[in-house]
Design a protein around this motif. Structure first.
Motif, PDB file in Angstrom:
ATOM      1  N   ARG A 105       0.965  -1.300   0.072  1.00  0.00           N
ATOM      2  CA  ARG A 105       0.049  -0.080  -0.120  1.00  0.00           C
ATOM      3  C   ARG A 105       0.851   1.193   0.048  1.00  0.00           C
ATOM      4  N   LEU A 106       0.240   2.380  -0.544  1.00  0.00           N
ATOM      5  CA  LEU A 106       1.101   3.595  -0.709  1.00  0.00           C
ATOM      6  C   LEU A 106       0.071   4.854  -0.057  1.00  0.00           C
ATOM      7  N   MET A 107       0.619   5.277   0.751  1.00  0.00           N
ATOM      8  CA  MET A 107      -0.001   6.580   1.399  1.00  0.00           C
ATOM      9  C   MET A 107       0.611   7.916   0.868  1.00  0.00           C
ATOM     10  N   VAL A 108      -0.063   8.676   0.085  1.00  0.00           N
ATOM     11  CA  VAL A 108       0.747   9.850  -0.734  1.00  0.00           C
ATOM     12  C   VAL A 108      -0.017  11.222   0.237  1.00  0.00           C
ATOM     13  N   LEU A 109       1.172  11.764   0.569  1.00  0.00           N
ATOM     14  CA  LEU A 109       1.153  13.211   1.352  1.00  0.00           C
ATOM     15  C   LEU A 109       1.585  14.306   0.545  1.00  0.00           C
ATOM     16  N   ASP A 110       0.609  15.299   0.250  1.00  0.00           N
ATOM     17  CA  ASP A 110       0.913  16.540  -0.419  1.00  0.00           C
ATOM     18  C   ASP A 110       1.062  17.616   0.381  1.00  0.00           C
ATOM     19  N   ARG A 111       2.215  17.883   0.519  1.00  0.00           N
ATOM     20  CA  ARG A 111       2.730  18.945   1.448  1.00  0.00           C
ATOM     21  C   ARG A 111       1.963  20.449   1.374  1.00  0.00           C
ATOM     22  N   LYS A 112       1.962  20.514   0.237  1.00  0.00           N
ATOM     23  CA  LYS A 112       1.222  21.855  -0.276  1.00  0.00           C
ATOM     24  C   LYS A 112      -0.220  22.114   0.343  1.00  0.00           C
ATOM     25  N   LYS A 113      -0.905  20.944  -0.363  1.00  0.00           N
ATOM     26  CA  LYS A 113      -2.457  20.987  -0.022  1.00  0.00           C
ATOM     27  C   LYS A 113      -2.672  20.364   1.207  1.00  0.00           C
ATOM     28  N   GLN A 114      -1.854  19.698   1.909  1.00  0.00           N
ATOM     29  CA  GLN A 114      -1.892  18.995   3.064  1.00  0.00           C
ATOM     30  C   GLN A 114      -3.135  17.787   3.047  1.00  0.00           C
ATOM     31  N   THR A 115      -2.921  17.240   2.059  1.00  0.00           N
ATOM     32  CA  THR A 115      -4.004  16.049   1.725  1.00  0.00           C
ATOM     33  C   THR A 115      -3.290  14.685   1.828  1.00  0.00           C
ATOM     34  N   ILE A 116      -4.039  13.787   2.183  1.00  0.00           N
ATOM     35  CA  ILE A 116      -3.590  12.380   2.317  1.00  0.00           C
ATOM     36  C   ILE A 116      -4.478  11.428   1.540  1.00  0.00           C
ATOM     37  N   GLU A 117      -3.808  10.646   0.367  1.00  0.00           N
ATOM     38  CA  GLU A 117      -4.401   9.714  -0.331  1.00  0.00           C
ATOM     39  C   GLU A 117      -3.839   8.417  -0.229  1.00  0.00           C
ATOM     40  N   HIS A 118      -4.721   7.353  -0.392  1.00  0.00           N
ATOM     41  CA  HIS A 118      -4.400   5.923  -0.303  1.00  0.00           C
ATOM     42  C   HIS A 118      -4.466   5.243  -1.653  1.00  0.00           C
TER      43      HIS A 118
ATOM     44  N   LYS B  36       1.019  -1.339   7.263  1.00  0.00           N
ATOM     45  CA  LYS B  36       2.276  -2.066   7.945  1.00  0.00           C
ATOM     46  C   LYS B  36       3.381  -1.309   7.837  1.00  0.00           C
ATOM     47  N   PHE B  37       3.842  -1.522   9.172  1.00  0.00           N
ATOM     48  CA  PHE B  37       5.271  -0.739   9.537  1.00  0.00           C
ATOM     49  C   PHE B  37       6.577  -1.452   9.251  1.00  0.00           C
ATOM     50  N   TYR B  38       7.642  -0.679   9.124  1.00  0.00           N
ATOM     51  CA  TYR B  38       8.910  -1.097   9.105  1.00  0.00           C
ATOM     52  C   TYR B  38       9.453  -1.852   7.787  1.00  0.00           C
ATOM     53  N   SER B  39      10.489  -2.506   7.925  1.00  0.00           N
ATOM     54  CA  SER B  39      11.346  -2.735   6.612  1.00  0.00           C
ATOM     55  C   SER B  39      10.333  -3.358   5.497  1.00  0.00           C
ATOM     56  N   TYR B  40       9.911  -4.516   5.997  1.00  0.00           N
ATOM     57  CA  TYR B  40       8.662  -5.141   5.047  1.00  0.00           C
ATOM     58  C   TYR B  40       7.153  -4.612   5.032  1.00  0.00           C
ATOM     59  N   GLY B  41       7.102  -3.346   5.507  1.00  0.00           N
ATOM     60  CA  GLY B  41       5.842  -2.858   5.614  1.00  0.00           C
ATOM     61  C   GLY B  41       5.494  -1.833   4.315  1.00  0.00           C
ATOM     62  N   ASP B  42       4.491  -1.306   4.418  1.00  0.00           N
ATOM     63  CA  ASP B  42       3.732  -0.363   3.383  1.00  0.00           C
ATOM     64  C   ASP B  42       4.720   1.011   3.138  1.00  0.00           C
ATOM     65  N   ALA B  43       4.282   1.570   2.056  1.00  0.00           N
ATOM     66  CA  ALA B  43       5.231   2.893   1.724  1.00  0.00           C
ATOM     67  C   ALA B  43       4.265   4.269   1.831  1.00  0.00           C
ATOM     68  N   MET B  44       5.231   5.260   1.751  1.00  0.00           N
ATOM     69  CA  MET B  44       4.770   6.663   1.988  1.00  0.00           C
ATOM     70  C   MET B  44       5.446   7.638   0.852  1.00  0.00           C
ATOM     71  N   LEU B  45       4.655   8.439   0.078  1.00  0.00           N
ATOM     72  CA  LEU B  45       5.126   9.283  -1.046  1.00  0.00           C
ATOM     73  C   LEU B  45       4.871  10.607  -0.380  1.00  0.00           C
ATOM     74  N   ILE B  46       5.993  11.361  -0.174  1.00  0.00           N
ATOM     75  CA  ILE B  46       5.717  12.919   0.173  1.00  0.00           C
ATOM     76  C   ILE B  46       5.884  13.734  -0.802  1.00  0.00           C
ATOM     77  N   ILE B  47       5.143  14.350  -1.134  1.00  0.00           N
ATOM     78  CA  ILE B  47       5.520  15.465  -2.496  1.00  0.00           C
ATOM     79  C   ILE B  47       5.205  17.034  -2.165  1.00  0.00           C
TER      80      ILE B  47
ATOM     81  N   CYS C 149      10.961  15.648  -2.682  1.00  0.00           N
ATOM     82  CA  CYS C 149      10.009  14.504  -2.864  1.00  0.00           C
ATOM     83  C   CYS C 149      10.713  13.556  -2.080  1.00  0.00           C
ATOM     84  N   MET C 150      10.041  12.617  -1.414  1.00  0.00           N
ATOM     85  CA  MET C 150      10.624  11.746  -0.851  1.00  0.00           C
ATOM     86  C   MET C 150       9.708  10.478  -0.760  1.00  0.00           C
ATOM     87  N   ILE C 151      10.256   9.114  -0.831  1.00  0.00           N
ATOM     88  CA  ILE C 151       9.527   7.874  -0.802  1.00  0.00           C
ATOM     89  C   ILE C 151      10.359   7.174   0.606  1.00  0.00           C
TER      90      ILE C 151
END
Length: 349
Positions: free
Chosen positions: A27-40, A338-349, A300-302
């Motif tokens: 799974r990927l959580m996308v954070l938009d810093r400018k709009k302060q939005t969270i997408e799944h 899911k957290f940690y090494s084998y967990g899910d991811a986050m994209l911060i734009i 930007c960061m993953i």
């Protein structure tokens, strides 16, 4: 910012013991810093956030099988030896961690493998669990390294309580891993499949490879409330001319320049010129990034989801904003990411 700002309650069932069946279907959580939005989203949807001439910065370090089990001479006690770094190739000296440490003193010998062809002598104490070992092996350096690889196992993090399985050898490694030297994987990169990288390449995204050999210092607990007093262990770093050219072109053209993981981010932030460009470097870094911090290279960061009070969470908070990350983590727990090494991811734009 104080250490206590980074605590949160993480239910144990959210620790990922196993990776997703397919790398790019976490799974990927996308954070938009400018709009302060969270997408799944799903990780493979990441392609929708990148365009031609954007840049992905990848840490191409390769994990070596750093965990060995030996037997102490005379008593035969089983001792875990975790290889940290090679100090001297010729003398076969290594910095290691031993467990249980109280049993291991200077002068002790440890025997490895069924045939005991590999022996190590303890020649120094470095920390409470740290020791310097001299390996004794009747063979060339190449044969010695082959023996270490043969006897060692994939160094899965301690919180993964299960036994190491054969598929971990391939799965706990990014598909672009090249330069051996890490004792832990740069885990944000574990989500990329060959297919996804190919699709990004076809779209015109550029890849800049850097090398930061991840050591255990990245995961050392922070034990001081005042973060400015925490000392990071040094990790070996290399950024070459080719990576510098790709990244700086991306910055100049105001493209999306994305660090894949906290280790890639630490690498690039450790070698910044006075005009905010990336420099070549070959050496070591002990850079510790925590809020407030002005990032120079990536916009930007993953990353993965990190442990409470970890240096990794502190860096991500510095990049996305502390309150925004707090909100995102609360949502991640609620949505059972899911957290940690084998967990899910986050994209911060």
């Amino acid at each position: 910012m104080k250490l206590s700002n980074f605590g949160f309650n993480l239910p144990e069932e959210l620790l990922a013991e196993y990776p997703a069946e397919n790398r790019d279907e976490s799974r990927l959580m996308v954070l938009d810093r400018k709009k302060q939005t969270i997408e799944h989203k799903m990780f493979k949807d990441i392609i929708d956030y990148f365009d031609e001439d954007d840049v992905l910065i990848l840490n191409n370090t390769k994990v070596f099988p750093a965990r060995l089990y030996g037997n102490k001479e005379k008593t035969g006690a089983r001792i875990e030896v975790f290889l940290l770094r090679e100090l001297n190739e010729e003398q076969r000296l290594w910095d290691v961690l031993v467990d249980p440490a109280r049993k291991i003193r200077i002068g002790n010998k440890l025997y490895f493998g069924d045939d005991d062809t590999l022996v190590a002598e303890v020649i120094d104490n470095t920390t409470s669990r740290g020791r310097t070992l001299r390996f004794l092996y009747d063979g060339s350096y190449k044969e010695f390294r082959r023996k270490l690889n043969e006897l060692g196992e994939t160094p899965l993090p301690k919180y993964i309580k299960r036994e190491v399985q054969p598929e971990d050898e391939e799965r706990y490694q990014t598909i672009y891993a090249k330069n051996e030297g890490a004792v832990a994987a740069p885990t944000a990169g574990l989500h990329f499949s060959r297919h996804l990288l190919k699709r990004l390449e076809i779209k015109g995204v550029n890849f800049a490879e850097v090398t930061l050999h991840v050591g255990l210092g990245t995961f050392n607990p922070v034990e001081v409330e005042d973060l400015s007093k925490h000392k990071m262990d040094s990790e070996e770093l290399k950024i070459d001319e080719k990576a510098v050219a790709i990244v700086n072109k991306g910055i100049q053209n105001k493209k999306r320049v994305c660090a894949v993981g906290t280790t890639a981010m630490r690498a690039i932030e450790s070698s910044v010129s006075s005009n905010g460009q990336l420099n070549e470097v070959e050496g070591w870094t002990n850079k510790f990034i925590f809020p407030p911090y002005d990032f120079s290279i990536a916009n930007c960061m993953i990353t993965n989801f990190h442990t409470p009070k970890s240096t990794l969470l502190m860096m991500v908070s510095a990049f996305a904003g502390h309150d925004f990350i707090k909100k995102a983590y609360e949502e991640a727990v609620k949505e059972k990411y899911k957290f940690y090494s084998y967990g899910d991811a986050m994209l911060i734009i």
